[in-house]
Design a protein around this motif. Structure first.
Motif, PDB file in Angstrom:
ATOM      1  N   GLN A   1       0.822  -1.201   0.000  1.00  0.00           N
ATOM      2  CA  GLN A   1       0.000   0.000   0.000  1.00  0.00           C
ATOM      3  C   GLN A   1       0.860   1.258   0.000  1.00  0.00           C
ATOM      4  OE1 GLN A   1      -3.292  -0.174  -0.277  1.00  0.00           O
ATOM      5  NE2 GLN A   1      -3.320  -2.419  -0.113  1.00  0.00           N
ATOM      6  N   ARG A   2       2.123   1.096   0.381  1.00  0.00           N
ATOM      7  CA  ARG A   2       3.034   2.233   0.460  1.00  0.00           C
ATOM      8  C   ARG A   2       4.046   2.264  -0.680  1.00  0.00           C
ATOM      9  NH1 ARG A   2       0.508   1.524   4.675  1.00  0.00           N
ATOM     10  NH2 ARG A   2       0.408   2.960   6.441  1.00  0.00           N
ATOM     11  N   LEU A   3       3.915   1.331  -1.605  1.00  0.00           N
ATOM     12  CA  LEU A   3       4.835   1.305  -2.732  1.00  0.00           C
ATOM     13  C   LEU A   3       4.449   2.331  -3.790  1.00  0.00           C
ATOM     14  CD1 LEU A   3       5.257  -2.547  -3.329  1.00  0.00           C
ATOM     15  CD2 LEU A   3       6.868  -0.997  -2.214  1.00  0.00           C
ATOM     16  N   ARG A   4       5.451   2.932  -4.373  1.00  0.00           N
ATOM     17  CA  ARG A   4       5.202   3.815  -5.512  1.00  0.00           C
ATOM     18  C   ARG A   4       5.099   3.015  -6.804  1.00  0.00           C
ATOM     19  NH1 ARG A   4       9.130   9.137  -4.673  1.00  0.00           N
ATOM     20  NH2 ARG A   4       8.201   9.852  -2.692  1.00  0.00           N
ATOM     21  N   SER A   5       5.769   1.891  -6.840  1.00  0.00           N
ATOM     22  CA  SER A   5       5.786   1.082  -8.062  1.00  0.00           C
ATOM     23  C   SER A   5       5.666  -0.389  -7.710  1.00  0.00           C
ATOM     24  CB  SER A   5       7.078   1.325  -8.852  1.00  0.00           C
ATOM     25  OG  SER A   5       7.213   0.384  -9.898  1.00  0.00           O
TER      26      SER A   5
END
Length: 419
Positions: free
Chosen positions: A79-83
């Motif tokens: 949920q906190r990943l940019r990619s």
């Protein structure tokens, strides 16, 4: 003027969707090749070559499901990943490289430590695999439109399983002609070529933005699938069934190689027949899925899987090869439907924004249950080593098959069929 602007945009969108599907299909080709050569009968054979006992083989077969518990934390972290894409590429690459490195064990590790070294590498590899798995499931569910999902995965699974049968047979031929270390060295050379190709294709995956959970904290996010009573009951029931199934099914290769003394080529042909049956069943289960729910059809796959275990009992009165052919083909029909419908259940019957945590919870619960199956099964074969031979060849399968049927008609009918 409006029509000229709209139609090219529609064509571009359609073209991008088709490109994504082609990439996903292409990626599966080298993946199924190296996974076939590193898993199943070849994994059991390689462990026997390294000197593993039935208990150690059971542990190795079980560990891949136990590490699925890590997916719960992965579902929160993504949920906190940019990619999603580049994190997936990283985890996939590490998993493939470490798993492929198990082929180096006889060359760099003293012989007394071959099995422990393999177990360590194998466990670490599948820790990364379970992290990459939830990212892949999340990404592929966004890449494939719901309207074509059933048809696309049916076609993809059929093509890849067809390829897997050819690779399986070819690997069996190699090991029969070059038994021992040389044969496994040849398999690992093919594996490394496929690993390199597989990692390269992942670079062409799209990096699609995804719908994030409304929850920002771990515990509230974790509670959502746990509070979904219908989902939780179905998952716990399927976990119990998979526990029983994994008591015997992962050890089929061990029984056939060590007790029935079947060669690799015959074993490969049996697994090819199982895969062909699985492929044929995809079309049937897919058509039935148009008229019936995922859960209802999941229920009907269970007695078929149980019947495949009971078929082993016919070894007491019928020739060996026809019985094994029937058992493998029936299992292929049942497990093909189970895997396809369970996947559809996960990506179709769960809320999209919370889907990663739902997938992780399903994988964790069923993974823990599936872990103890082969672990207990492998040790059970050691404990009954002094019992009459028939108890180890088909007696255990009969008891487990009857238990699976009892569980299906009691709890399964209530939880799945009436949902």
């Amino acid at each position: 003027m409006i029509s000229f602007k709209t139609r090219p945009q529609h064509r571009r969108k359609t073209s991008m969707q088709r490109r994504n599907l082609r990439v996903a299909s292409l990626e599966g080709i080298p993946a199924v090749m190296f996974m076939t050569l590193l898993g199943g009968q070849f994994l059991t054979g390689y462990l026997l070559y390294l000197g593993a006992s039935s208990g150690e083989i059971g542990f190795v077969l079980a560990i891949t499901t136990f590490v699925n518990i890590v997916q719960i934390f992965a579902a929160y972290l993504i949920q906190r990943l940019r990619s999603r894409k580049w994190t997936l590429v990283l985890f996939v690459a590490v998993h493939r490289v470490i798993w492929g490195s198990t082929g180096l064990v006889p060359f760099i590790v003293p012989k007394p430590y071959w099995v422990p070294a393999f177990i360590v590498l194998y466990t670490v590899a599948f820790m990364f695999n379970t992290l990459g798995g939830i990212l892949w499931n999340s990404l592929i569910s966004d890449m494939v439109h719901p309207k074509v999902r059933g048809r696309y995965f049916g076609i993809r699974n059929t093509i890849l399983n067809a390829l897997g049968t050819l690779v399986m047979y070819g690997g069996g031929v190699i090991l029969d002609h070059e038994p021992g270390g040389k044969g496994f060295l040849l398999l690992y050379i093919i594996v490394w070529v496929c690993i390199a190709a597989n990692i390269a294709v992942f670079f062409f995956y799209p990096d699609i933005p995804f719908e994030r959970s409304s929850e920002k904290r771990f515990i509230p996010m974790l509670k959502k699938p746990l509070r979904d009573a219908s989902f939780l009951k179905a998952t716990l029931f399927l976990a119990g069934f998979l526990f029983l199934q994994n008591l015997v099914v992962p050890l089929y290769s061990y029984v056939m190689l060590e007790m029935l003394h079947i060669n690799y080529q015959t074993l490969s042909l049996l697994n090819v027949l199982q895969t062909v049956s699985m492929m044929a069943s995809f079309y049937v289960w897919g058509n039935l899925n148009v008229r019936h729910s995922n859960r209802r059809l999941l229920f009907w796959t269970l007695p078929i899987i149980a019947l495949s275990c009971l078929c082993w009992g016919l070894l007491s009165v019928l020739p060996m090869l026809p019985v094994l052919i029937a058992a493998h083909m029936i299992f292929g029909i049942g497990v093909g439907g189970f895997n396809q419908l369970a996947f559809n259940f996960m990506i179709g019957d769960t809320p999209k924004a919370e889907r990663p945590m739902y997938m992780a919870m399903y994988a964790a619960i069923t993974g823990v249950a599936a872990f103890f199956g082969p672990l207990i099964g492998g040790n059970l074969y050691e404990l009954i080593g002094h019992w009459p031979e028939w108890t180890r060849i088909y007696g255990v399968q009969i008891v487990v098959g009857l238990s699976m049927l009892l569980l299906t008609v009691s709890l399964g009918r209530k939880i799945l069929r009436n949902s």
